[in-house]
Design an enzyme around this catalytic site. Structure first.
Site, PDB file in Angstrom:
ATOM      1  N   ALA A  26       0.812  -1.230   0.000  1.00 23.80           N
ATOM      2  CA  ALA A  26       0.000   0.000   0.000  1.00 23.80           C
ATOM      3  C   ALA A  26       0.835   1.266   0.000  1.00 23.80           C
ATOM      4  O   ALA A  26       0.283   2.347   0.110  1.00 23.80           O
ATOM      5  CB  ALA A  26      -0.941  -0.004   1.205  1.00 23.80           C
TER       6      ALA A  26
ATOM      7  N   GLY B 198       1.522   3.511  -5.756  1.00 28.14           N
ATOM      8  CA  GLY B 198       0.678   3.074  -6.877  1.00 28.14           C
ATOM      9  C   GLY B 198      -0.771   2.847  -6.505  1.00 28.14           C
ATOM     10  O   GLY B 198      -1.364   3.607  -5.734  1.00 28.14           O
TER      11      GLY B 198
ATOM     12  N   GLY C 221      -2.152   0.517  -4.722  1.00 26.79           N
ATOM     13  CA  GLY C 221      -2.370   0.202  -3.310  1.00 26.79           C
ATOM     14  C   GLY C 221      -2.475   1.463  -2.478  1.00 26.79           C
ATOM     15  O   GLY C 221      -3.342   1.579  -1.600  1.00 26.79           O
TER      16      GLY C 221
ATOM     17  N   TYR D 200       5.272 -13.578 -14.255  1.00 26.33           N
ATOM     18  CA  TYR D 200       4.226 -12.634 -13.855  1.00 26.33           C
ATOM     19  C   TYR D 200       2.839 -13.136 -14.304  1.00 26.33           C
ATOM     20  O   TYR D 200       1.905 -13.205 -13.511  1.00 26.33           O
ATOM     21  CB  TYR D 200       4.518 -11.257 -14.460  1.00 26.33           C
ATOM     22  CG  TYR D 200       3.527 -10.213 -14.045  1.00 26.33           C
ATOM     23  CD1 TYR D 200       3.552  -9.676 -12.763  1.00 26.33           C
ATOM     24  CD2 TYR D 200       2.530  -9.773 -14.919  1.00 26.33           C
ATOM     25  CE1 TYR D 200       2.632  -8.714 -12.365  1.00 26.33           C
ATOM     26  CE2 TYR D 200       1.617  -8.822 -14.537  1.00 26.33           C
ATOM     27  CZ  TYR D 200       1.663  -8.289 -13.264  1.00 26.33           C
ATOM     28  OH  TYR D 200       0.745  -7.363 -12.876  1.00 26.33           O
TER      29      TYR D 200
END
Ligand SMILES: *[C@@H]1O[C@H](CO)[C@@H](O)[C@H](O)[C@H]1NC(C)=O
Ligand SMILES: *[C@@H]1O[C@H](CO)[C@@H](O)[C@H](O)[C@H]1NC(C)=O
Ligand SMILES: *[C@@H]1O[C@H](CO)[C@@H](O)[C@H](O)[C@H]1NC(C)=O
Length: 321
Positions: free
Chosen positions: A48, A51, A53, A201
């Protein structure tokens, strides 16, 4: 000499395509329109400090929630905490260290949560990385897979008793539309440097989706719902772990096609707070709308097998309370 007009033509065509794409993006952008307050609710958000978050945390703090910022880097985490407190006037913003590269850290984080919190209303599994070296952590798991999926698997399962006790509660997994390129091959998932970082990913994001489906099935009727969201292509600090040239290329690509982190956070916020999503379970959201997920997610043998594999890899039984 003929070449120049042709090049100009293609440059103009390229610019037109980009402008049209951007226009399309602006027109289809989903914003969370729910006015719901979150007073008295406890929310945990991993990753968090920056970005999506960070934007999600700020929005939920504005709505009055007690927001727990779970991040690896203490300095960045505390800085985010201060900024959010200042900008929202909400003092119930807490930093707790969570290092997803270490399953012991996940366990310590959860132990601490059980000490300080007596309920948990929303868990947002948001943290994610793309790196270039895929080595094993001390836990014997490929690091990117662990951060993006396996550690969140453990985190979610260890927090489930608290979530169940706090029903109606919600779990949100931030995944990516790139999950459609993911593959799950249980013989290869734990091999070092077998897949390139992009594939790792995609694979980890597919795991997020499969896990959401399987957990949703297991949570049916429990008062806890779990969904996954695709935030869109968002310019975040995820690229900072790439090499210099790759990160420049990816940043340029993001620059052309990106949403801002604020825009990217909208779908997560929508699924976390809106009345419409209160009882929706096991679904995939993008631009604040429910979307179809990959057909691989409907393979119930695969989702069940991934669950067993994950439980084994994180040695779930050793951790269960
Ligand atoms: C996170 O955990 C890994 C593995 O235990 C460790 O190598 C790394 O230093 C830790 N990072 C932080 C910031 O604590
Ligand atoms: C994954 O690979 C590591 C390193 O080769 C190994 O130590 C670990 O036991 C493997 N785990 C599983 C479940 O295969
Ligand atoms: C998402 O899905 C389940 C719960 O749905 C959880 O256990 C899993 O680890 C979550 N996190 C990610 C990032 O996949």
């Amino acid at each position: 000499m003929q070449l120049i007009p042709i090049i100009i033509f293609f440059i103009i065509l390229f610019i037109i395509i980009i402008v049209l794409f951007k226009l399309y993006q602006i027109l289809t952008l989903g914003y969370c329109t729910s006015p719901n307050r979150m007073n008295g609710k406890v929310v945990i958000i991993s990753g968090a400090n920056a970005g999506i978050g960070f934007e999600t945390a700020k929005d939920l703090a504005t709505r009055g929630a007690r927001v727990i910022l779970a991040c690896r880097n203490e300095i960045k985490g505390r800085k985010a905490q201060e900024i959010i407190k200042q900008e929202t006037g909400n003092n119930e913003v807490v930093y707790k260290q969570l290092n997803l590269s270490s399953l012991q850290s996940v366990k310590d984080f959860v132990d601490d949560i059980y000490v300080t919190e007596n309920h948990l209303d929303v868990l947002i599994n948001n943290a994610g990385v793309v790196r270039q070296n895929n080595h094993h952590t001390k836990d014997g798991i490929i690091e990117d897979m662990q951060i993006n999926y396996f550690a969140h698997y453990l985190l979610t399962l260890l927090l489930l008793p608290l979530l169940k006790q706090s029903q109606p509660s919600r779990i949100i997994n931030v995944t990516s539309c790139l999950h459609i390129f993911g593959v799950i091959d249980f013989n290869k998932i734990n091999l070092s440097n077998y897949y390139n970082y992009f594939r790792v990913y995609c694979n980890s994001k597919l795991c997020n989706v499969l896990f959401t489906v399987e957990l949703a099935k297991r949570l049916e009727g429990s008062g806890v719902v779990v969904n996954c969201v695709h935030p869109g292509v968002v310019k975040t600090t995820i690229v900072k772990s790439l090499s210099f040239i790759m990160s420049k290329l990816v940043t340029f690509y993001f620059y052309l096609f990106f949403k801002t982190p604020y825009e990217g956070a909208q779908t997560t916020i929508h699924v976390a707070v809106s009345d419409e999503c209160k009882s929706i379970n096991g679904k995939y959201f993008s631009d604040c709308k429910e979307c179809r997920m990959t057909c691989k997610a409907r393979d119930s043998k695969l989702t069940a097998k991934l669950w067993e594999y994950s439980a084994n890899l994180v040695k779930l039984n050793n951790y269960e309370k």
